[in-house]
Design an enzyme around this catalytic site. Structure first.
Site, PDB file in Angstrom:
ATOM      1  N   PRO A  26       0.860  -1.189   0.000  1.00  0.00           N
ATOM      2  CA  PRO A  26       0.000   0.000   0.000  1.00  0.00           C
ATOM      3  C   PRO A  26       0.890   1.230   0.000  1.00  0.00           C
ATOM      4  O   PRO A  26       1.788   1.334   0.837  1.00  0.00           O
ATOM      5  CB  PRO A  26      -0.780  -0.130   1.320  1.00  0.00           C
ATOM      6  CG  PRO A  26       0.068  -0.995   2.200  1.00  0.00           C
ATOM      7  CD  PRO A  26       0.856  -1.899   1.297  1.00  0.00           C
ATOM      8  N   MET A  27       0.662   2.122  -0.958  1.00  0.00           N
ATOM      9  CA  MET A  27       1.455   3.366  -0.985  1.00  0.00           C
ATOM     10  C   MET A  27       0.556   4.532  -1.369  1.00  0.00           C
ATOM     11  O   MET A  27      -0.039   4.536  -2.453  1.00  0.00           O
ATOM     12  CB  MET A  27       2.638   3.236  -1.959  1.00  0.00           C
ATOM     13  CG  MET A  27       3.772   2.374  -1.419  1.00  0.00           C
ATOM     14  SD  MET A  27       5.205   2.357  -2.528  1.00  0.00           S
ATOM     15  CE  MET A  27       4.630   1.244  -3.807  1.00  0.00           C
ATOM     16  N   GLU A  28       0.494   5.485  -0.443  1.00  0.00           N
ATOM     17  CA  GLU A  28      -0.310   6.698  -0.626  1.00  0.00           C
ATOM     18  C   GLU A  28       0.053   7.372  -1.950  1.00  0.00           C
ATOM     19  O   GLU A  28       1.234   7.560  -2.257  1.00  0.00           O
ATOM     20  CB  GLU A  28      -0.012   7.632   0.572  1.00  0.00           C
ATOM     21  CG  GLU A  28      -0.459   9.059   0.448  1.00  0.00           C
ATOM     22  CD  GLU A  28      -1.966   9.227   0.585  1.00  0.00           C
ATOM     23  OE1 GLU A  28      -2.690   8.227   0.696  1.00  0.00           O
ATOM     24  OE2 GLU A  28      -2.406  10.382   0.552  1.00  0.00           O
ATOM     25  N   CYS A 114       2.006   3.224   9.990  1.00  0.00           N
ATOM     26  CA  CYS A 114       2.310   4.531   9.395  1.00  0.00           C
ATOM     27  C   CYS A 114       2.957   5.450  10.437  1.00  0.00           C
ATOM     28  O   CYS A 114       2.421   5.633  11.538  1.00  0.00           O
ATOM     29  CB  CYS A 114       1.034   5.167   8.852  1.00  0.00           C
ATOM     30  SG  CYS A 114       1.349   6.754   8.086  1.00  0.00           S
ATOM     31  N   LYS A 152      -0.841  -4.836   8.697  1.00  0.00           N
ATOM     32  CA  LYS A 152       0.523  -4.464   8.300  1.00  0.00           C
ATOM     33  C   LYS A 152       1.087  -3.564   9.394  1.00  0.00           C
ATOM     34  O   LYS A 152       0.477  -2.556   9.755  1.00  0.00           O
ATOM     35  CB  LYS A 152       0.515  -3.727   6.961  1.00  0.00           C
ATOM     36  CG  LYS A 152       1.881  -3.209   6.540  1.00  0.00           C
ATOM     37  CD  LYS A 152       1.853  -2.741   5.092  1.00  0.00           C
ATOM     38  CE  LYS A 152       3.196  -2.222   4.634  1.00  0.00           C
ATOM     39  NZ  LYS A 152       3.434  -0.815   5.026  1.00  0.00           N
ATOM     40  N   ASN A 217       8.249  -7.254   4.666  1.00  0.00           N
ATOM     41  CA  ASN A 217       8.342  -6.057   3.823  1.00  0.00           C
ATOM     42  C   ASN A 217       9.505  -5.179   4.292  1.00  0.00           C
ATOM     43  O   ASN A 217       9.834  -5.151   5.475  1.00  0.00           O
ATOM     44  CB  ASN A 217       7.002  -5.281   3.930  1.00  0.00           C
ATOM     45  CG  ASN A 217       7.083  -3.863   3.391  1.00  0.00           C
ATOM     46  OD1 ASN A 217       6.935  -2.908   4.138  1.00  0.00           O
ATOM     47  ND2 ASN A 217       7.328  -3.725   2.101  1.00  0.00           N
ATOM     48  N   GLY A 218      10.116  -4.498   3.312  1.00  0.00           N
ATOM     49  CA  GLY A 218      11.175  -3.531   3.612  1.00  0.00           C
ATOM     50  C   GLY A 218      12.457  -3.842   2.871  1.00  0.00           C
ATOM     51  O   GLY A 218      13.059  -4.901   3.085  1.00  0.00           O
ATOM     52  N   GLY A 242       7.424  -2.494  -2.086  1.00  0.00           N
ATOM     53  CA  GLY A 242       6.927  -1.133  -2.252  1.00  0.00           C
ATOM     54  C   GLY A 242       7.788  -0.371  -3.243  1.00  0.00           C
ATOM     55  O   GLY A 242       7.587  -0.410  -4.459  1.00  0.00           O
ATOM     56  N   ARG A 243       8.828   0.275  -2.719  1.00  0.00           N
ATOM     57  CA  ARG A 243       9.611   1.188  -3.564  1.00  0.00           C
ATOM     58  C   ARG A 243      10.345   0.500  -4.703  1.00  0.00           C
ATOM     59  O   ARG A 243      10.775   1.176  -5.645  1.00  0.00           O
ATOM     60  CB  ARG A 243      10.592   1.974  -2.676  1.00  0.00           C
ATOM     61  CG  ARG A 243       9.876   2.981  -1.767  1.00  0.00           C
ATOM     62  CD  ARG A 243      10.773   3.442  -0.655  1.00  0.00           C
ATOM     63  NE  ARG A 243      11.234   2.312   0.136  1.00  0.00           N
ATOM     64  CZ  ARG A 243      12.191   2.363   1.065  1.00  0.00           C
ATOM     65  NH1 ARG A 243      12.775   3.499   1.312  1.00  0.00           N
ATOM     66  NH2 ARG A 243      12.532   1.279   1.739  1.00  0.00           N
TER      67      ARG A 243
HETATM   68  C1  LIG Z   1       5.151   6.937  -1.215  1.00  0.00           C
HETATM   69  C2  LIG Z   1       4.867   5.928  -0.136  1.00  0.00           C
HETATM   70  C3  LIG Z   1       3.594   5.851   0.384  1.00  0.00           C
HETATM   71  C4  LIG Z   1       3.294   4.902   1.385  1.00  0.00           C
HETATM   72  N1  LIG Z   1       2.004   4.786   1.831  1.00  0.00           N
HETATM   73  C5  LIG Z   1       1.696   3.757   2.682  1.00  0.00           C
HETATM   74  C6  LIG Z   1       0.331   3.473   3.023  1.00  0.00           C
HETATM   75  O1  LIG Z   1      -0.621   4.137   2.587  1.00  0.00           O
HETATM   76  N2  LIG Z   1       0.115   2.433   3.885  1.00  0.00           N
HETATM   77  C7  LIG Z   1       1.132   1.656   4.389  1.00  0.00           C
HETATM   78  O2  LIG Z   1       0.887   0.707   5.147  1.00  0.00           O
HETATM   79  N3  LIG Z   1       2.413   1.912   4.065  1.00  0.00           N
HETATM   80  C8  LIG Z   1       2.707   2.902   3.206  1.00  0.00           C
HETATM   81  N4  LIG Z   1       4.013   3.085   2.830  1.00  0.00           N
HETATM   82  C9  LIG Z   1       5.054   2.136   3.309  1.00  0.00           C
HETATM   83  C10 LIG Z   1       5.209   0.976   2.325  1.00  0.00           C
HETATM   84  O3  LIG Z   1       4.012   0.223   2.222  1.00  0.00           O
HETATM   85  C11 LIG Z   1       6.356   0.040   2.757  1.00  0.00           C
HETATM   86  O4  LIG Z   1       6.063  -0.470   4.035  1.00  0.00           O
HETATM   87  C12 LIG Z   1       7.706   0.764   2.812  1.00  0.00           C
HETATM   88  O5  LIG Z   1       7.893   1.552   1.653  1.00  0.00           O
HETATM   89  C13 LIG Z   1       8.874  -0.246   2.942  1.00  0.00           C
HETATM   90  O6  LIG Z   1       8.857  -1.182   1.890  1.00  0.00           O
HETATM   91  P1  LIG Z   1       9.826  -1.022   0.597  1.00  0.00           P
HETATM   92  O7  LIG Z   1      11.229  -0.939   1.100  1.00  0.00           O
HETATM   93  O8  LIG Z   1       9.552  -2.256  -0.229  1.00  0.00           O
HETATM   94  O9  LIG Z   1       9.406   0.241  -0.085  1.00  0.00           O
HETATM   95  C14 LIG Z   1       4.318   4.042   1.869  1.00  0.00           C
HETATM   96  C15 LIG Z   1       5.615   4.161   1.340  1.00  0.00           C
HETATM   97  C16 LIG Z   1       5.894   5.073   0.345  1.00  0.00           C
HETATM   98  C17 LIG Z   1       7.294   5.135  -0.210  1.00  0.00           C
END
Ligand SMILES: Cc1cc2nc3c(=O)[nH]c(=O)nc-3n(C[C@H](O)[C@H](O)[C@H](O)COP(=O)(O)O)c2cc1C
Length: 331
Positions: A26-28, A114, A152, A217-218, A242-243
């Protein structure tokens, strides 16, 4: 456990293929209908999550955090996304889950990680780590509609060692999936993910809730990295990325291939088309929210720095299309 088979079917399919299941995080302002369709076209994960949605806002249009287009699912999407909810009041999760079921969704996820100051001030996200009774109550409330329920979260609020209390508390609630972002709230995204605790998480899950699927995740950039991690840690069920999709929209492809600039720009054209359709339905998101995506496609290592800079100055999708059409890179 809920009666829903949403997650067990996804896990069974992955197990039959001797791999973990993969999901997009999930990413805003990222995990909306537009970008989900782009990633699905490039290389689809097993499931998508929506950006987080304020639980109270689902049945009440008069809240501080309106839903806008967050629940919109285009007819072309093969599978309904998991809707991620945030909040701390059980009553909101009862009404939200019932309304989501009515709309045809099959699974909800609860945001307990969050780190954003506004979210915490409104008692959502990682504030639930500090208030475990809220977490227990919202999980029970989310289950009342019969949808699949996942959580999460992060390892703790301030200290890593908190996970030894916090994760068992969540596991005792028998959620379908527990996704752990391997950092504390305090760490934001400033330190590397704590891969060193994965085996301990698996052990806790095995002891307390063997039927709960454990997803990590991460800092996992792509499918291959996820596969390698799951091989190192037997017992891991899922990998959330995510990223990684910013580094490559093809992050979920099972056999890594190199992708030409033309191929990437075709995906961008597809995203622009989907965005225009989305924008006719909702006022938000607006054009500037697209800018973070340009660098995914117009990559410096593919010689597209000028193209990227030109697009960053654009004010509309029409202008971006014109830049693409006039660019020598795209032909
Ligand atoms: C732009 C952005 C928006 C995010 N929005 C949310 C969100 O709405 N809900 C959530 O649980 N995590 C959110 N996250 C966190 C990601 O879901 C994830 O936990 C975090 O980026 C680490 O994973 P990654 O290293 O694979 O990116 C967001 C991360 C980013 C970069």
């Amino acid at each position: 456990m809920t009666e829903s088979t949403f997650w067990s079917e996804i896990a069974a399919k992955a197990r039959a293929e001797h791999r973990p299941f993969f999901t997009m995080a999930p990413m805003e302002a990222v995990s909306n209908t537009v970008f989900r369709q782009v990633v699905a076209k490039a290389a689809a994960p097993d499931a998508f999550f929506t950006e987080f949605v304020y639980a109270k806002g689902i049945t009440n249009s008069n809240t501080k955090f309106p839903v806008h287009g967050r629940l919109y699912v285009a007819p072309a999407e093969a599978q309904r996304p998991v809707v991620q909810l945030w909040g701390n009041e059980a009553a909101d999760f009862v009404t939200a889950a019932a309304a989501l079921k009515e709309k045809g969704f099959e699974a909800v996820d609860i945001n307990m990680g969050c780190p954003d100051g506004t979210v915490i001030k409104n008692h959502g996200g990682s504030d639930l780590i500090r208030n475990p009774q809220w977490a227990i109550d919202v999980i029970a409330a989310a289950k009342t509609a019969g949808l699949a329920v996942s959580v999460k979260t992060r390892l703790g609020y301030s200290k890593l060692a908190e996970f030894r209390d916090w994760i068992p508390t969540l596991l005792r609630q028998n959620v379908d999936v527990l996704t752990v972002h391997l950092r504390t709230k305090q760490e934001m995204s400033k330190v590397g993910a704590h891969f060193e605790v994965i085996d301990e998480l698996i052990q806790l899950r095995d002891e307390i809730a063997p039927d709960t699927l454990l997803q990590i995740n991460g800092d996992i950039p792509d499918y291959q990295a996820g596969l390698a991690l799951a091989k190192q840690h037997p017992g891991l069920d899922g990998i959330m990325i995510g990223r990684g999709v910013f580094a490559s929209p093809f992050a979920f492809e099972t056999t890594p291939q190199s992708h030409s600039l033309a191929e990437l720009l075709d995906l961008l054209r597809y995203q622009l088309e989907l965005f225009d359709d989305f924008a006719t339905r909702y006022d938000v998101p607006r054009f500037p929210s697209l800018k973070r995506f340009f660098k995914i496609y117009a990559r410096p290592e593919l010689g597209a720095t000028d193209l990227r800079n030109a697009m960053m100055d654009a004010k509309s999708t029409a202008e971006v299309r014109q830049i693409l059409n006039e660019s020598p890179d795209t032909n």
